[in-house]
Design a protein around this motif. Sequence first.
Motif, PDB file in Angstrom:
ATOM      1  N   ALA A  63       0.840  -1.202   0.000  1.00 14.61           N
ATOM      2  CA  ALA A  63       0.000   0.000   0.000  1.00 14.61           C
ATOM      3  C   ALA A  63       0.869   1.245   0.000  1.00 14.61           C
ATOM      4  O   ALA A  63       1.923   1.289   0.651  1.00 14.61           O
ATOM      5  CB  ALA A  63      -0.914   0.001   1.229  1.00 14.61           C
ATOM      6  N   LEU A  64       0.420   2.249  -0.738  1.00 18.93           N
ATOM      7  CA  LEU A  64       1.153   3.509  -0.794  1.00 18.93           C
ATOM      8  C   LEU A  64       0.768   4.358   0.418  1.00 18.93           C
ATOM      9  O   LEU A  64       0.037   5.341   0.323  1.00 18.93           O
ATOM     10  CB  LEU A  64       0.853   4.243  -2.103  1.00 18.93           C
ATOM     11  CG  LEU A  64       1.391   3.579  -3.371  1.00 18.93           C
ATOM     12  CD1 LEU A  64       0.940   4.350  -4.600  1.00 18.93           C
ATOM     13  CD2 LEU A  64       2.902   3.465  -3.338  1.00 18.93           C
ATOM     14  N   SER A  65       1.288   3.939   1.547  1.00 21.66           N
ATOM     15  CA  SER A  65       1.061   4.675   2.790  1.00 21.66           C
ATOM     16  C   SER A  65       1.783   6.010   2.727  1.00 21.66           C
ATOM     17  O   SER A  65       2.617   6.245   1.843  1.00 21.66           O
ATOM     18  CB  SER A  65       1.570   3.870   3.980  1.00 21.66           C
ATOM     19  OG  SER A  65       2.975   3.674   3.864  1.00 21.66           O
ATOM     20  N   LEU A  66       1.497   6.869   3.685  1.00 25.99           N
ATOM     21  CA  LEU A  66       2.154   8.167   3.741  1.00 25.99           C
ATOM     22  C   LEU A  66       3.668   7.992   3.846  1.00 25.99           C
ATOM     23  O   LEU A  66       4.434   8.674   3.160  1.00 25.99           O
ATOM     24  CB  LEU A  66       1.615   8.959   4.942  1.00 25.99           C
ATOM     25  CG  LEU A  66       1.575  10.487   4.809  1.00 25.99           C
ATOM     26  CD1 LEU A  66       0.659  10.901   3.669  1.00 25.99           C
ATOM     27  CD2 LEU A  66       1.107  11.116   6.116  1.00 25.99           C
ATOM     28  N   SER A  67       4.099   7.062   4.678  1.00 24.02           N
ATOM     29  CA  SER A  67       5.536   6.856   4.880  1.00 24.02           C
ATOM     30  C   SER A  67       6.204   6.287   3.639  1.00 24.02           C
ATOM     31  O   SER A  67       7.336   6.660   3.305  1.00 24.02           O
ATOM     32  CB  SER A  67       5.780   5.947   6.086  1.00 24.02           C
ATOM     33  OG  SER A  67       5.092   4.719   5.941  1.00 24.02           O
ATOM     34  N   MET A  68       5.515   5.378   2.926  1.00 20.43           N
ATOM     35  CA  MET A  68       6.107   4.823   1.710  1.00 20.43           C
ATOM     36  C   MET A  68       6.253   5.898   0.633  1.00 20.43           C
ATOM     37  O   MET A  68       7.300   5.997  -0.028  1.00 20.43           O
ATOM     38  CB  MET A  68       5.286   3.664   1.166  1.00 20.43           C
ATOM     39  CG  MET A  68       5.797   3.147  -0.187  1.00 20.43           C
ATOM     40  SD  MET A  68       4.885   1.734  -0.829  1.00 20.43           S
ATOM     41  CE  MET A  68       5.902   0.396  -0.222  1.00 20.43           C
ATOM     42  N   MET A  69       5.219   6.703   0.447  1.00 22.50           N
ATOM     43  CA  MET A  69       5.294   7.752  -0.570  1.00 22.50           C
ATOM     44  C   MET A  69       6.378   8.763  -0.240  1.00 22.50           C
ATOM     45  O   MET A  69       7.110   9.211  -1.136  1.00 22.50           O
ATOM     46  CB  MET A  69       3.936   8.448  -0.714  1.00 22.50           C
ATOM     47  CG  MET A  69       2.866   7.570  -1.336  1.00 22.50           C
ATOM     48  SD  MET A  69       1.337   8.474  -1.766  1.00 22.50           S
ATOM     49  CE  MET A  69       0.716   8.899  -0.143  1.00 22.50           C
ATOM     50  N   GLN A  70       6.523   9.105   1.034  1.00 21.29           N
ATOM     51  CA  GLN A  70       7.556  10.057   1.427  1.00 21.29           C
ATOM     52  C   GLN A  70       8.952   9.492   1.192  1.00 21.29           C
ATOM     53  O   GLN A  70       9.852  10.194   0.737  1.00 21.29           O
ATOM     54  CB  GLN A  70       7.403  10.452   2.899  1.00 21.29           C
ATOM     55  CG  GLN A  70       8.343  11.566   3.331  1.00 21.29           C
ATOM     56  CD  GLN A  70       8.158  12.838   2.538  1.00 21.29           C
ATOM     57  OE1 GLN A  70       7.079  13.451   2.575  1.00 21.29           O
ATOM     58  NE2 GLN A  70       9.186  13.260   1.798  1.00 21.29           N
ATOM     59  N   LEU A  71       9.121   8.203   1.475  1.00 19.50           N
ATOM     60  CA  LEU A  71      10.423   7.574   1.268  1.00 19.50           C
ATOM     61  C   LEU A  71      10.770   7.509  -0.220  1.00 19.50           C
ATOM     62  O   LEU A  71      11.912   7.758  -0.619  1.00 19.50           O
ATOM     63  CB  LEU A  71      10.428   6.176   1.879  1.00 19.50           C
ATOM     64  CG  LEU A  71      11.777   5.474   2.009  1.00 19.50           C
ATOM     65  CD1 LEU A  71      12.803   6.361   2.703  1.00 19.50           C
ATOM     66  CD2 LEU A  71      11.625   4.158   2.762  1.00 19.50           C
ATOM     67  N   LEU A  72       9.791   7.192  -1.054  1.00 16.72           N
ATOM     68  CA  LEU A  72      10.017   7.203  -2.500  1.00 16.72           C
ATOM     69  C   LEU A  72      10.405   8.597  -2.978  1.00 16.72           C
ATOM     70  O   LEU A  72      11.339   8.762  -3.780  1.00 16.72           O
ATOM     71  CB  LEU A  72       8.762   6.735  -3.236  1.00 16.72           C
ATOM     72  CG  LEU A  72       8.497   5.230  -3.249  1.00 16.72           C
ATOM     73  CD1 LEU A  72       7.083   4.932  -3.746  1.00 16.72           C
ATOM     74  CD2 LEU A  72       9.524   4.500  -4.111  1.00 16.72           C
ATOM     75  N   LEU A  73       9.714   9.608  -2.462  1.00 18.55           N
ATOM     76  CA  LEU A  73      10.046  10.994  -2.814  1.00 18.55           C
ATOM     77  C   LEU A  73      11.462  11.348  -2.386  1.00 18.55           C
ATOM     78  O   LEU A  73      12.204  11.997  -3.142  1.00 18.55           O
ATOM     79  CB  LEU A  73       9.054  11.948  -2.158  1.00 18.55           C
ATOM     80  CG  LEU A  73       7.813  12.325  -2.967  1.00 18.55           C
ATOM     81  CD1 LEU A  73       6.800  13.036  -2.089  1.00 18.55           C
ATOM     82  CD2 LEU A  73       8.189  13.183  -4.164  1.00 18.55           C
ATOM     83  N   ASP A  74      11.848  10.921  -1.200  1.00 16.24           N
ATOM     84  CA  ASP A  74      13.193  11.215  -0.705  1.00 16.24           C
ATOM     85  C   ASP A  74      14.253  10.574  -1.595  1.00 16.24           C
ATOM     86  O   ASP A  74      15.273  11.203  -1.924  1.00 16.24           O
ATOM     87  CB  ASP A  74      13.354  10.714   0.735  1.00 16.24           C
ATOM     88  CG  ASP A  74      12.510  11.504   1.733  1.00 16.24           C
ATOM     89  OD1 ASP A  74      12.049  12.608   1.380  1.00 16.24           O
ATOM     90  OD2 ASP A  74      12.317  11.012   2.863  1.00 16.24           O
ATOM     91  N   HIS A  75      14.024   9.321  -1.989  1.00 15.45           N
ATOM     92  CA  HIS A  75      14.986   8.630  -2.854  1.00 15.45           C
ATOM     93  C   HIS A  75      15.063   9.304  -4.232  1.00 15.45           C
ATOM     94  O   HIS A  75      16.152   9.443  -4.809  1.00 15.45           O
ATOM     95  CB  HIS A  75      14.605   7.164  -3.016  1.00 15.45           C
ATOM     96  CG  HIS A  75      14.893   6.317  -1.815  1.00 15.45           C
ATOM     97  ND1 HIS A  75      15.997   6.517  -1.013  1.00 15.45           N
ATOM     98  CD2 HIS A  75      14.238   5.257  -1.285  1.00 15.45           C
ATOM     99  CE1 HIS A  75      16.006   5.617  -0.041  1.00 15.45           C
ATOM    100  NE2 HIS A  75      14.947   4.840  -0.188  1.00 15.45           N
TER     101      HIS A  75
END
Length: 271
Positions: A34-46
């Motif tokens: 699931a594209l949780s808030l934390s997953m989306m933020q981590l993808l953005l950071d990378h």
Amino acid sequence: MGEIHAIRREQPIVGYELADGVLRLTLQNPPANALSLSMMQLLLDHLATARDDRAVRVIIIDSSLKLFSAGHDLKELTAHRTDPDAGRGFFERTMRLCAELMQAIVRHPRPVIAAVDGLATAAGCQLVASCDLAICTDKSSFCTPGVNIGLFCSTPMVALSRNVSRKQAMEMLLTGETIDASTAREFGLVNRVVPQEYLNQIVRKYAQTIAAKSPLTVRTGKEAFYRQAEMGLAEAYDYATQVMVENMLARDAEEGINAFIEKRRPEWRDE
């Protein structure tokens, strides 16, 4: 391709591996990615880090699970209905972060390839549609099923409608039904459908082929592609003409043309 740059980082929900110019970001958020808030933020950071890393030439987004991505984390969203504002603030934060992520992929100077093996649904389908290229296995499937639960896939619609025809996009959005890999290829949602056992090999070949090109040229071309697509015909030609002229003046274009004439391999300098 120059120096070999290899890094591997272990993350709880997004794997990170950089080798020979190819950055692989692996979704690994059980059970449904699931594209949780934390997953989306981590993808953005990378993705933000990769913008400034000259060692990164191409980015692959794949999954370590049987499901590519089920989209937004509905349990996470539902938990905030008890907030004083009934969840409005969290819903806005989630959707805006998702929109930022999808635009970061489109606007990223490096090509981004989705490698799909399994189901990509709702915002997961949106993620696939936002990537520059998408290669999937014959076991993959795609859908935008929000209409089935009273929540129209309005944000996935933005990416979907920019990849497939209007009637095909509306078919997916209005019915919420799942399409198989061959239909996704017919619609234009993915570039290729391959046997499951060859996915990594073929995606890697695509990535290495692109990574061997001039980074400047690829960066220039990707930006120009998306910018001209938003213009009228005459404006697009005016803009593309200027891009072509500036590209011709670049050192890598001069080197590439000379190498072609002299029948030798070009030496790119990203300038």
